[in-house]
Motif scaffolding. Structure first.
Motif, short mmCIF file in Angstrom:
data_model
loop_
_atom_site.label_atom_id
_atom_site.label_comp_id
_atom_site.label_asym_id
_atom_site.label_seq_id
_atom_site.Cartn_x
_atom_site.Cartn_y
_atom_site.Cartn_z
N GLU A 64 85.01 42.61 72.20
CA GLU A 64 85.39 41.13 73.58
C GLU A 64 85.38 42.15 74.64
O GLU A 64 84.60 41.75 75.74
N PHE A 65 86.49 42.47 75.58
CA PHE A 65 86.85 43.42 76.35
C PHE A 65 85.84 43.87 76.88
O PHE A 65 85.27 44.15 78.20
N LEU A 66 85.14 44.59 76.07
CA LEU A 66 84.06 46.02 76.28
C LEU A 66 82.77 45.31 76.57
O LEU A 66 82.11 46.11 78.21
N SER A 67 82.66 44.05 75.98
CA SER A 67 81.33 43.75 75.73
C SER A 67 81.53 42.31 76.91
O SER A 67 80.67 41.86 77.88
N SER A 68 82.27 42.90 78.25
CA SER A 68 82.54 41.31 78.66
C SER A 68 82.27 41.55 80.08
O SER A 68 81.87 42.31 81.01
N SER A 81 81.72 51.25 84.17
CA SER A 81 81.79 52.82 83.39
C SER A 81 83.30 53.05 83.47
O SER A 81 84.12 52.67 82.64
N ARG A 82 83.96 52.18 84.71
CA ARG A 82 85.94 53.40 84.97
C ARG A 82 86.11 52.44 83.62
O ARG A 82 87.24 53.26 83.24
N LEU A 83 86.28 51.20 83.93
CA LEU A 83 86.87 50.05 83.07
C LEU A 83 87.26 50.37 81.56
O LEU A 83 88.38 50.11 81.42
N ALA A 84 85.86 51.05 81.04
CA ALA A 84 85.28 51.27 79.80
C ALA A 84 86.47 52.64 79.52
O ALA A 84 87.07 52.39 78.61
N GLN A 85 86.56 53.30 80.15
CA GLN A 85 87.21 54.82 80.32
C GLN A 85 88.57 53.95 80.03
O GLN A 85 89.18 55.06 79.70
N TYR A 145 80.10 54.42 75.25
CA TYR A 145 80.55 53.50 75.66
C TYR A 145 79.63 52.88 76.83
O TYR A 145 79.93 51.97 77.38
N ASP A 146 78.20 53.48 77.30
CA ASP A 146 77.55 53.39 78.24
C ASP A 146 76.96 52.34 78.03
O ASP A 146 76.12 51.99 76.73
N HIS A 147 76.32 51.32 79.03
CA HIS A 147 75.08 50.23 78.72
C HIS A 147 74.22 50.37 79.88
O HIS A 147 73.85 51.01 80.78
N LEU A 148 73.80 49.29 79.62
CA LEU A 148 72.68 49.04 80.74
C LEU A 148 73.02 48.76 82.41
O LEU A 148 71.85 47.63 83.41
N GLY A 149 73.95 47.50 82.31
CA GLY A 149 74.13 47.46 83.82
C GLY A 149 73.77 45.85 83.78
O GLY A 149 73.34 45.39 83.09
#
Length: 343
Positions: A64-68, A81-85, A145-149
């Motif tokens: 939920e957090f990573l896709s928020s 991206s930095r927050l995901a890292q 962990y990356d996606h399309l922005g």
């Protein structure tokens, strides 16, 4: 991914007659027929209880957090991206996962081969759980962990693709720090997958450990959106000696395991569709767990609200069981691979 618990039934009886019998039954029945396991408070079937227990609340909290919206689609080089890292590193640190080198972050630059777009600040996040018996042999566990922005003002949250795989990676990290593996696990949260499998390609070309010590790769990409209890395990077309191990490890799972999507005759060939591709190209056997394409794939509707939480939890528990089984049999797997190369 790049384009090309039901409760146990307690036996209850209303008994008439002597009070002594009632007392005895009240004491003994719960001991005889109770069946519970640690899954964040949710009851399970007996079949599911044979799979490893995980923290359901933590797993769902991670995806939920990573896709928020706060991460704005985790596009490489952005604040999201930095927050995901930082989230992945915080979880690794809390669990006692080790670094490879001085830092979890391994920076690199990447040029998307499809459109020559440059990503000078890409980052792979790499953790290590040392093996207790043979620490010089590794299983590389991958999830990008990356996606399309963002596009045209809309966020492509990438819940299934691939916050789900990262959540699975973090759940595996917890399981194996609490239950140390015999062989070492490299936990690879990879960047720029959507931009040409860049993180995996960079790792294979610049491995953090000797490449010839990596026995195999287990990749998770899109493992949360399915409503038919179907989970794909791709890779056994290329490495048929792996299939019996996967079948043994998934026998306790209520999911249907689909061995497909890894050959020219399949509906789609996913051999090079995700981060396992560069490992395969380097001659490293892989198993790729994912779901079939769905209506939310690569759209702004790939959100946490649209995943199937029950399926996701069961998929992750199934995959962790596979990983544990592969670890227990890694010497045999390595020997079978070497034998296949000689044929």
């Amino acid at each position: 991914m790049t384009t090309p618990e039901t409760p146990s039934t307690l036996l209850r009886k209303r008994l008439a007659g002597m009070a002594i019998f009632t007392v005895i039954l009240m004491v003994t029945l719960p001991q005889l027929f109770s069946c519970e396991s640690d899954t964040g408070g949710n009851p399970e079937t007996l079949t599911q209880a044979e799979l490893p227990a995980i923290d359901r609340e933590q797993l769902l909290g991670d995806i939920e957090f990573l896709s928020s919206d706060a991460l704005a689609g985790r596009f490489p080089g952005t604040e999201g991206s930095r927050l995901a890292q930082e989230h992945i590193i915080a979880r690794f640190t809390a669990l006692g996962v080790e670094t490879v080198g001085d830092d979890f972050r391994h920076s690199f630059s990447h040029i998307n081969p499809r459109n020559n777009t440059e990503f000078p600040e890409a980052v792979n996040v790499i953790g290590l759980i040392p093996g207790t018996e043979n620490p010089e042999r590794f299983i590389a566990v991958t999830a990008h962990y990356d996606h399309l922005g963002m596009h045209d003002g809309e966020i492509f949250n990438g819940a299934d693709d691939n916050a789900s795989g990262v959540g699975g990676l973090l759940a595996a990290a917890r399981h194996f720090t609490e239950n140390p593996p015999a062989h070492s696990l490299l936990l690879l949260a990879l960047d720029v997958e959507e931009q040409g499998l860049g993180g995996a390609a960079y790792f294979v070309e610049n491995p953090a450990v000797p490449l010839d010590q990596i026995v195999m790769n287990l990749n998770m990409d899109m493992i949360s959106h399915n409503f038919e209890d179907r989970l794909v395990a791709a890779g056994t077309f290329h490495y048929p000696f792996l299939r019996p191990f996967i079948e043994e490890a998934t026998a306790a799972s209520p999911l249907e395991i689909i061995f497909s999507f890894d050959n020219p005759d399949a509906p789609q060939d996913w051999t090079f569709s995700s981060d396992h591709g560069p490992f395969h190209a380097a001659g490293i056997p892989f198993i790729y767990f994912g779901v079939e394409d769905h209506e939310h794939y690569h759209t702004p509707t790939d959100t946490f609200e649209n995943i199937n939480p029950d399926f996701y939890v069961t998929a992750v528990r199934t995959i962790i069981n596979v990983l544990d089984h592969l670890d227990q049999n890694l010497s045999d797997i390595e020997a079978l691979h070497e034998g296949a190369l000689l044929e």
